[in-house]
Motif scaffolding. Structure first.
Motif, PDB file in Angstrom:
ATOM      1  N   LEU A  39       0.829  -1.207   0.000  1.00  0.00           N
ATOM      2  CA  LEU A  39       0.000   0.000   0.000  1.00  0.00           C
ATOM      3  C   LEU A  39       0.865   1.260   0.000  1.00  0.00           C
ATOM      4  O   LEU A  39       0.547   2.245  -0.687  1.00  0.00           O
ATOM      5  CB  LEU A  39      -0.919   0.010   1.233  1.00  0.00           C
ATOM      6  CG  LEU A  39      -2.056  -1.014   1.248  1.00  0.00           C
ATOM      7  CD1 LEU A  39      -2.786  -0.990   2.586  1.00  0.00           C
ATOM      8  CD2 LEU A  39      -3.032  -0.750   0.107  1.00  0.00           C
ATOM      9  N   PHE A  40       1.982   1.219   0.732  1.00  0.00           N
ATOM     10  CA  PHE A  40       2.852   2.393   0.791  1.00  0.00           C
ATOM     11  C   PHE A  40       3.555   2.621  -0.546  1.00  0.00           C
ATOM     12  O   PHE A  40       3.736   3.767  -0.971  1.00  0.00           O
ATOM     13  CB  PHE A  40       3.873   2.236   1.910  1.00  0.00           C
ATOM     14  CG  PHE A  40       4.552   3.523   2.272  1.00  0.00           C
ATOM     15  CD1 PHE A  40       3.867   4.524   2.936  1.00  0.00           C
ATOM     16  CD2 PHE A  40       5.887   3.734   1.954  1.00  0.00           C
ATOM     17  CE1 PHE A  40       4.485   5.714   3.266  1.00  0.00           C
ATOM     18  CE2 PHE A  40       6.511   4.924   2.284  1.00  0.00           C
ATOM     19  CZ  PHE A  40       5.807   5.917   2.941  1.00  0.00           C
ATOM     20  N   VAL A  41       3.933   1.536  -1.202  1.00  0.00           N
ATOM     21  CA  VAL A  41       4.532   1.662  -2.536  1.00  0.00           C
ATOM     22  C   VAL A  41       3.530   2.293  -3.501  1.00  0.00           C
ATOM     23  O   VAL A  41       3.873   3.183  -4.295  1.00  0.00           O
ATOM     24  CB  VAL A  41       5.001   0.289  -3.045  1.00  0.00           C
ATOM     25  CG1 VAL A  41       5.369   0.365  -4.526  1.00  0.00           C
ATOM     26  CG2 VAL A  41       6.197  -0.202  -2.236  1.00  0.00           C
ATOM     27  N   ALA A  42       2.277   1.829  -3.436  1.00  0.00           N
ATOM     28  CA  ALA A  42       1.235   2.392  -4.294  1.00  0.00           C
ATOM     29  C   ALA A  42       1.033   3.875  -3.990  1.00  0.00           C
ATOM     30  O   ALA A  42       0.898   4.704  -4.908  1.00  0.00           O
ATOM     31  CB  ALA A  42      -0.073   1.625  -4.100  1.00  0.00           C
ATOM     32  N   ALA A  43       1.023   4.234  -2.694  1.00  0.00           N
ATOM     33  CA  ALA A  43       0.857   5.641  -2.316  1.00  0.00           C
ATOM     34  C   ALA A  43       2.026   6.484  -2.815  1.00  0.00           C
ATOM     35  O   ALA A  43       1.845   7.635  -3.239  1.00  0.00           O
ATOM     36  CB  ALA A  43       0.726   5.757  -0.801  1.00  0.00           C
ATOM     37  N   THR A  44       3.230   5.915  -2.778  1.00  0.00           N
ATOM     38  CA  THR A  44       4.411   6.636  -3.260  1.00  0.00           C
ATOM     39  C   THR A  44       4.305   6.928  -4.746  1.00  0.00           C
ATOM     40  O   THR A  44       4.620   8.045  -5.206  1.00  0.00           O
ATOM     41  CB  THR A  44       5.685   5.813  -2.980  1.00  0.00           C
ATOM     42  OG1 THR A  44       5.785   5.550  -1.574  1.00  0.00           O
ATOM     43  CG2 THR A  44       6.927   6.552  -3.447  1.00  0.00           C
ATOM     44  N   ARG A  45       3.833   5.972  -5.515  1.00  0.00           N
ATOM     45  CA  ARG A  45       3.699   6.169  -6.972  1.00  0.00           C
ATOM     46  C   ARG A  45       2.612   7.195  -7.288  1.00  0.00           C
ATOM     47  O   ARG A  45       2.739   7.986  -8.224  1.00  0.00           O
ATOM     48  CB  ARG A  45       3.391   4.836  -7.643  1.00  0.00           C
ATOM     49  CG  ARG A  45       4.569   3.861  -7.593  1.00  0.00           C
ATOM     50  CD  ARG A  45       4.283   2.588  -8.346  1.00  0.00           C
ATOM     51  NE  ARG A  45       5.452   1.715  -8.382  1.00  0.00           N
ATOM     52  CZ  ARG A  45       5.474   0.528  -8.971  1.00  0.00           C
ATOM     53  NH1 ARG A  45       4.375   0.055  -9.562  1.00  0.00           N
ATOM     54  NH2 ARG A  45       6.579  -0.190  -8.964  1.00  0.00           N
ATOM     55  N   ILE A  46       1.544   7.177  -6.521  1.00  0.00           N
ATOM     56  CA  ILE A  46       0.473   8.154  -6.740  1.00  0.00           C
ATOM     57  C   ILE A  46       0.944   9.552  -6.375  1.00  0.00           C
ATOM     58  O   ILE A  46       0.646  10.543  -7.061  1.00  0.00           O
ATOM     59  CB  ILE A  46      -0.774   7.776  -5.909  1.00  0.00           C
ATOM     60  CG1 ILE A  46      -1.372   6.466  -6.435  1.00  0.00           C
ATOM     61  CG2 ILE A  46      -1.817   8.891  -5.958  1.00  0.00           C
ATOM     62  CD1 ILE A  46      -2.473   5.907  -5.560  1.00  0.00           C
ATOM     63  N   ALA A  47       1.717   9.657  -5.276  1.00  0.00           N
ATOM     64  CA  ALA A  47       2.129  10.962  -4.777  1.00  0.00           C
ATOM     65  C   ALA A  47       3.272  11.577  -5.573  1.00  0.00           C
ATOM     66  O   ALA A  47       3.422  12.805  -5.590  1.00  0.00           O
ATOM     67  CB  ALA A  47       2.547  10.836  -3.308  1.00  0.00           C
ATOM     68  N   ALA A  48       4.081  10.744  -6.248  1.00  0.00           N
ATOM     69  CA  ALA A  48       5.305  11.225  -6.911  1.00  0.00           C
ATOM     70  C   ALA A  48       5.070  12.403  -7.857  1.00  0.00           C
ATOM     71  O   ALA A  48       5.823  13.387  -7.817  1.00  0.00           O
ATOM     72  CB  ALA A  48       5.988  10.071  -7.636  1.00  0.00           C
ATOM     73  N   PRO A  49       4.068  12.365  -8.736  1.00  0.00           N
ATOM     74  CA  PRO A  49       3.906  13.487  -9.679  1.00  0.00           C
ATOM     75  C   PRO A  49       3.111  14.670  -9.135  1.00  0.00           C
ATOM     76  O   PRO A  49       2.849  15.621  -9.878  1.00  0.00           O
ATOM     77  CB  PRO A  49       3.149  12.825 -10.841  1.00  0.00           C
ATOM     78  CG  PRO A  49       2.330  11.768 -10.202  1.00  0.00           C
ATOM     79  CD  PRO A  49       3.125  11.272  -9.024  1.00  0.00           C
ATOM     80  N   LEU A  50       2.721  14.650  -7.865  1.00  0.00           N
ATOM     81  CA  LEU A  50       1.815  15.668  -7.343  1.00  0.00           C
ATOM     82  C   LEU A  50       2.518  16.806  -6.610  1.00  0.00           C
ATOM     83  O   LEU A  50       1.848  17.680  -6.058  1.00  0.00           O
ATOM     84  CB  LEU A  50       0.793  15.010  -6.396  1.00  0.00           C
ATOM     85  CG  LEU A  50      -0.104  13.938  -7.022  1.00  0.00           C
ATOM     86  CD1 LEU A  50      -1.056  13.378  -5.979  1.00  0.00           C
ATOM     87  CD2 LEU A  50      -0.879  14.503  -8.210  1.00  0.00           C
TER      88      LEU A  50
END
Length: 276
Positions: A39-50
């Motif tokens: 879940l944290f990896v997924a959150a990191t990928r979502i947050a990266a371009p923001l």
């Protein structure tokens, strides 16, 4: 001297026995750590371009997962039953604001330190020294959050500081033993400072830091005993979640045994038991 050593060994035996019992009750927590990591990896990928918004999103995700992990550890320490999937789902939301508060109070001075270090020829050394100091003085902050009553992040810092001053030998000795293969390696001190910097930066309340420590320790020990690198990677990946859970449980039990007592009180209690 011998009495002090005996008291310390008794302390570790109690913590290890209790850790074994809690580990059996909290096996689902090992699976939860793996799910939380995904879940944290997924959150990191979502947050990266923001950008900045992504940073706040990732901070919230981290606090949610760390808080849930601390809640599961708390239950495994004190519950007389097996931890279930329902306990995992209900753990979300616990200690969220505690983690957010401690992280925010640390974030401002750490950011200022890193910005100031960029133009200072001794900046890297100063940063490493501060991170090492934070690693030492705030090391028991996770245990303080779920075991000690507190009203603010400053209370967490003070309780951690007081605990380390009182019990630094008993608290850090197991860590020193575990980290020996890393310190004794050719690049040992550099790796130790890097590890303490990652953990000290967030007072042990960064979710990936919870996994980085056992991951690094396992890699160091496997290299030390001569396991081949291709086999080592597989073993480290498989063993990191259960070892992380065991370390968190051991820390929790050791903290509970030490908090509110002194070395003299433990020595006196042992002498009374022996006399009986």
């Amino acid at each position: 001297m011998l009495n002090d050593l005996s008291v310390m060994l008794d302390l570790y035996r109690q913590a290890l026995r209790a850790t074994g019992r809690s580990l059996r009750r909290g096996l689902i927590g090992i699976v939860a750590l793996v799910v939380f990591a995904l879940l944290f990896v997924a959150a990191t990928r979502i947050a990266a371009p923001l950008g900045i918004a992504g940073g706040f999103l990732l901070g919230a995700a981290n606090a949610l997962l760390v808080g849930a992990t601390l809640r599961l550890i708390e239950q495994a320490l004190s519950a007389s039953r097996t931890i279930t999937v329902q306990d995992v789902t209900e753990s979300f939301g616990h200690y969220f604001w505690d983690v957010i508060g401690v992280g925010f109070v640390l974030w401002l001075p750490m950011m200022a330190l890193e910005m100031g270090a960029q133009n200072n020829p001794y900046g890297q050394f100063l940063s490493s020294a501060v991170f090492l100091l934070a690693f030492l003085l705030l090391n028991p902050a996770p245990e303080v959050i779920y075991q000690v009553r507190h009203d603010s992040p400053l209370d967490v810092f003070k309780s951690s500081y007081d605990f380390v001053l009182e019990h630094w030998i008993e608290w850090f000795l197991p860590f020193v033993v575990l980290i020996l293969p890393i310190v004794l390696s050719p690049a040992g001190l550099r790796e130790f400072f890097a590890l303490s910097g990652r953990v000290g930066r967030g007072a042990g309340l960064d979710f990936f830091q919870i996994l980085i420590l056992p991951f690094t320790l396992l890699g160091g020990w496997m290299t030390y005993i001569g396991i081949q690198p291709d086999v080592q990677w597989l073993l480290v990946l498989l063993l990191t979640p259960p070892v992380a859970m065991a370390i968190l449980l051991f820390r929790g039990h050791l903290f509970a045994l030490l908090h509110g007592t002194s070395r003299r009180q433990r020595l006196f209690a042992r002498q009374v038991n022996v006399d009986r």
